[in-house]
Design a protein around this motif. Structure first.
Motif, PDB file in Angstrom:
ATOM      1  N   CYS A 124       0.860  -1.090   0.354  1.00  0.00           N
ATOM      2  CA  CYS A 124      -0.384   0.127  -0.074  1.00  0.00           C
ATOM      3  C   CYS A 124       0.760   1.524  -0.357  1.00  0.00           C
ATOM      4  N   ALA A 125       1.711   1.390   0.964  1.00  0.00           N
ATOM      5  CA  ALA A 125       3.035   2.578   0.640  1.00  0.00           C
ATOM      6  C   ALA A 125       3.366   2.839  -0.317  1.00  0.00           C
ATOM      7  N   VAL A 126       3.507   1.714  -1.225  1.00  0.00           N
ATOM      8  CA  VAL A 126       4.507   2.011  -2.899  1.00  0.00           C
ATOM      9  C   VAL A 126       3.604   2.561  -3.823  1.00  0.00           C
ATOM     10  N   VAL A 132      -4.335  -2.028  -4.237  1.00  0.00           N
ATOM     11  CA  VAL A 132      -3.633  -3.083  -3.560  1.00  0.00           C
ATOM     12  C   VAL A 132      -4.806  -4.339  -3.543  1.00  0.00           C
ATOM     13  N   GLY A 133      -5.050  -5.375  -3.320  1.00  0.00           N
ATOM     14  CA  GLY A 133      -5.924  -6.066  -3.752  1.00  0.00           C
ATOM     15  C   GLY A 133      -5.892  -7.659  -3.227  1.00  0.00           C
ATOM     16  N   ILE A 134      -5.978  -8.233  -2.079  1.00  0.00           N
ATOM     17  CA  ILE A 134      -6.066  -9.553  -1.566  1.00  0.00           C
ATOM     18  C   ILE A 134      -6.262 -10.700  -1.823  1.00  0.00           C
ATOM     19  N   TYR A 135      -6.238 -12.029  -2.721  1.00  0.00           N
ATOM     20  CA  TYR A 135      -6.885 -13.181  -3.114  1.00  0.00           C
ATOM     21  C   TYR A 135      -6.008 -14.064  -1.927  1.00  0.00           C
ATOM     22  N   GLY A 136      -7.142 -14.807  -1.757  1.00  0.00           N
ATOM     23  CA  GLY A 136      -6.352 -16.022  -0.170  1.00  0.00           C
ATOM     24  C   GLY A 136      -8.061 -16.891   0.262  1.00  0.00           C
ATOM     25  N   HIS A 137      -7.700 -17.229   1.082  1.00  0.00           N
ATOM     26  CA  HIS A 137      -8.906 -17.873   1.665  1.00  0.00           C
ATOM     27  C   HIS A 137     -10.043 -16.772   2.618  1.00  0.00           C
ATOM     28  N   SER A 138     -11.415 -17.002   2.290  1.00  0.00           N
ATOM     29  CA  SER A 138     -12.847 -15.931   2.778  1.00  0.00           C
ATOM     30  C   SER A 138     -11.712 -15.599   4.056  1.00  0.00           C
ATOM     31  N   GLN A 145      -8.800  -6.310   4.280  1.00  0.00           N
ATOM     32  CA  GLN A 145     -10.292  -5.987   5.068  1.00  0.00           C
ATOM     33  C   GLN A 145     -10.482  -4.203   6.280  1.00  0.00           C
ATOM     34  N   GLU A 146     -10.852  -5.970   6.937  1.00  0.00           N
ATOM     35  CA  GLU A 146     -10.222  -4.864   9.274  1.00  0.00           C
ATOM     36  C   GLU A 146      -9.375  -4.382   9.272  1.00  0.00           C
ATOM     37  N   ASP A 147      -7.760  -4.418   9.133  1.00  0.00           N
ATOM     38  CA  ASP A 147      -7.102  -4.580   8.497  1.00  0.00           C
ATOM     39  C   ASP A 147      -6.815  -2.547   8.162  1.00  0.00           C
ATOM     40  N   GLY A 148      -7.991  -2.343   6.951  1.00  0.00           N
ATOM     41  CA  GLY A 148      -7.259  -1.455   6.136  1.00  0.00           C
ATOM     42  C   GLY A 148      -6.245  -1.208   5.100  1.00  0.00           C
ATOM     43  N   VAL A 149      -5.824  -2.469   4.825  1.00  0.00           N
ATOM     44  CA  VAL A 149      -4.890  -2.571   3.884  1.00  0.00           C
ATOM     45  C   VAL A 149      -5.175  -3.290   2.296  1.00  0.00           C
ATOM     46  N   VAL A 150      -7.142  -3.186   1.506  1.00  0.00           N
ATOM     47  CA  VAL A 150      -6.738  -3.283   0.314  1.00  0.00           C
ATOM     48  C   VAL A 150      -7.962  -2.057  -0.125  1.00  0.00           C
ATOM     49  N   ALA A 151      -7.823  -2.162  -1.270  1.00  0.00           N
ATOM     50  CA  ALA A 151      -8.794  -1.552  -1.876  1.00  0.00           C
ATOM     51  C   ALA A 151     -10.604  -1.503  -1.373  1.00  0.00           C
ATOM     52  N   ASP A 152     -10.519  -0.280  -1.169  1.00  0.00           N
ATOM     53  CA  ASP A 152     -11.937  -0.376  -0.606  1.00  0.00           C
ATOM     54  C   ASP A 152     -12.845   0.057  -1.622  1.00  0.00           C
ATOM     55  N   LEU A 153     -14.261  -0.293  -1.651  1.00  0.00           N
ATOM     56  CA  LEU A 153     -14.681  -0.298  -2.988  1.00  0.00           C
ATOM     57  C   LEU A 153     -16.513   0.043  -2.628  1.00  0.00           C
ATOM     58  N   GLY A 154     -16.472   0.358  -1.179  1.00  0.00           N
ATOM     59  CA  GLY A 154     -17.503   1.092  -1.216  1.00  0.00           C
ATOM     60  C   GLY A 154     -18.849   0.090  -0.604  1.00  0.00           C
ATOM     61  N   GLY A 155     -19.310   0.448   0.444  1.00  0.00           N
ATOM     62  CA  GLY A 155     -20.684  -0.776   0.899  1.00  0.00           C
ATOM     63  C   GLY A 155     -20.293  -1.997   1.564  1.00  0.00           C
TER      64      GLY A 155
END
Length: 514
Positions: A124-126, A132-138, A145-155
């Protein structure tokens, strides 16, 4: 249902992907780890052919395998991979696009907190969070998302790509952008592919506009409650169902079918196997009995209990009055829900999405008149949505008097809004206002108008007041015209311009003086 593909063995032909009715593909921008990975990384030629066929392209970075996951390299790895991904995107003609960084193993929470989250923070800093998005298990997607390290799409939705692997049946439908539900099947052009369900209009196929930030509200102080009276029984610590930690997804509305206080609820739930997180009393006073991080027993359904927060509403009359609810309770209940929606990143209150009714999961009429279609539903929803708008607004609250003063200042600067534009201030009106003050204690705009008027007067003295569309119609003095103009004015007692008098002076000069 919209679907997109991902693949690593080779590139399916654009026409074949289109014919199979897929909307596009998530392509690798990382280099190949194995020689058979012919679709790593995507080239500009392939990207151009896909887009020419009307296909959308997302990007994913994964170099390391199960034995050496990228994310377990921590912050240094996150910086290096983000820089490399950015360069690869530019080379492929996809500059500015976001990237999913893969966490392709059954990562536990401990490893996420100790190492992987720092990989994503560095990325995210770069790139900026919105790339920044994430692929992984649920659970990994939810943690990011909770840690605020991926893009916020709203809603309440993020740039998360949930894989079926290790997700234990959770698909991320309420918070992710993609779900990889079908693995390694024959696809277009005979290539082995994974098939992904698209959940959101934005899934990484284009640069993501920054989601409007809410006002700087301290969500840790929400919701605002008047009393806490913690239950000592009939609730479940934590939010686990079927061995999976659950995230709050919605608010469930109840009514007491009684005229209870917070203390009254606590007393009833000592002997009855039921509970709720919050109680709104007849006066609008709010009490909390179960912490948000814990599971209340309120919805007659284990999964719904684990994924929701319960709000009870006191009635202001009994069964003989058909269980009425006071306006104070309706307003306070709606506002409480709005604050909970903000605290838990659920988005603006919306019935059927993040606001639900008890009657949906049990043989009950609860919440009765508060339920969708009931006589209190619209007022409660309006209170919730209006309060959410207020606490997330970036605009400063202004009194009507302050607003009127600001309008007056703006109108002085730009003029009142007329005919679709601001025409600018009225110099003559401001001049008159200044003259009425004896040209003393002027406002800034009045002083500017006086200065402008004086400048215009001086210009007119030199060139005359005639102007065309481009400004003063002056191309040099004509001596004959100046002499004639001054003579005409002399006959009527008029005053000459400076230019006219200068011409008289020039005429009086001797040849030697000229």
């Amino acid at each position: 249902m919209t679907t997109v593909l991902d693949f690593s063995a080779s590139f399916p032909k654009a026409a074949d992907i289109h014919a199979a009715r897929h909307a596009g593909a998530v392509c690798y921008v990382s280099p190949a780890r194995e020689t058979w990975m012919k679709a790593k990384p995507i080239t500009k030629a392939v990207a151009d052919s896909y887009r020419a066929a009307g296909l959308k392209i997302g990007a994913v970075w994964q170099y390391g395998g199960a034995s050496n996951p990228d994310a377990m390299r921590g912050a240094a790895g996150g910086r290096a991979d983000a820089l490399a991904a950015d360069a690869a995107l530019t080379k492929a003609g996809l500059a500015g696009h976001p990237v999913y960084f893969a966490v392709d193993f059954d990562i536990p929470l401990g490893q996420w907190n100790s190492t992987a989250v720092h990989y994503f923070r560095a990325a995210c800093a770069v790139l900026g969070r919105q790339r920044v998005g994430i692929y992984g298990h649920s659970r990994a997607v939810a943690w990011a998302q909770e840690d605020g390290v991926v893009a916020d799409l709203g809603g309440g939705r993020c740039l998360g790509w949930v894989t079926r692997s290790w997700s234990r049946g959770e698909t991320g439908a309420d918070y992710a952008a993609l779900y990889q539900g079908t693995h390694n099947v024959p696809g277009p052009s005979g290539v082995q592919v994974d098939v992904n369900t698209v959940y959101a209009p934005q899934w990484g196929q284009a640069p993501i506009t920054k989601h409007k930030e809410t006002a700087p509200v301290d969500v840790s102080a929400l919701p605002r409650v008047d009393q806490t009276l913690w239950l000592n029984r009939h609730y479940t610590p934590g939010r686990v169902f079927n061995g999976v930690v659950r995230k709050v997804k919605y608010i469930v509305r109840h009514h007491n079918a009684g005229m209870l206080t917070t203390q009254g609820c606590w007393d009833v739930w000592q002997n009855r196997e039921a509970s709720a997180h919050y109680q709104v009393e007849q006066s609008g006073r709010v009490g909390q009995l179960v912490r948000d991080i814990d599971t209340a027993w309120h919805a007659a359904d284990g999964l719904r209990n684990a994924e929701s927060i319960a709000i009870e509403h006191a009635n202001s009359g009994g069964a003989n009055q058909d269980w009425p609810i006071s306006d104070a309770t309706i307003q306070a209940g709606g506002k409480l829900a709005a604050e909970l929606c903000l605290k838990h990143s659920l988005g603006c209150p919306e019935f059927g999405k993040n606001i639900r009714d008890h009657k949906e999961t049990g043989a009950t009429a609860c919440p009765y008149h508060l339920a969708a279609g009931g006589k209190y539903h619209a007022a409660w929803m309006k209170a919730a949505q209006d309060h959410y708008d207020k606490i997330t607004s970036e605009e400063d609250d202004m009194t009507p008097d302050q607003s009127a003063k600001l309008d007056a200042i703006y109108n002085q600067m730009a003029g009142s809004f007329e005919n679709g534009k601001y025409p600018g201030f009225d110099i003559n009106a401001l001049w008159e206002a200044a003259a009425a003050k004896g040209f003393r204690r002027l406002t800034m705009m009045e002083a500017a108008a006086v200065s402008t008027r004086a400048s215009i007067l001086i210009l007119d003295q030199f060139v005359g007041p005639e102007k065309d569309a481009k400004g003063p119609a002056f191309s040099g003095w004509d001596p004959a015209d100046l002499r004639a103009s001054l003579a005409a004015k002399a006959e009527t007692g008029g005053n000459g311009t400076i230019a006219e008098h200068l011409q008289v002076l020039v005429d009086a000069l001797t040849p030697e003086e000229k």
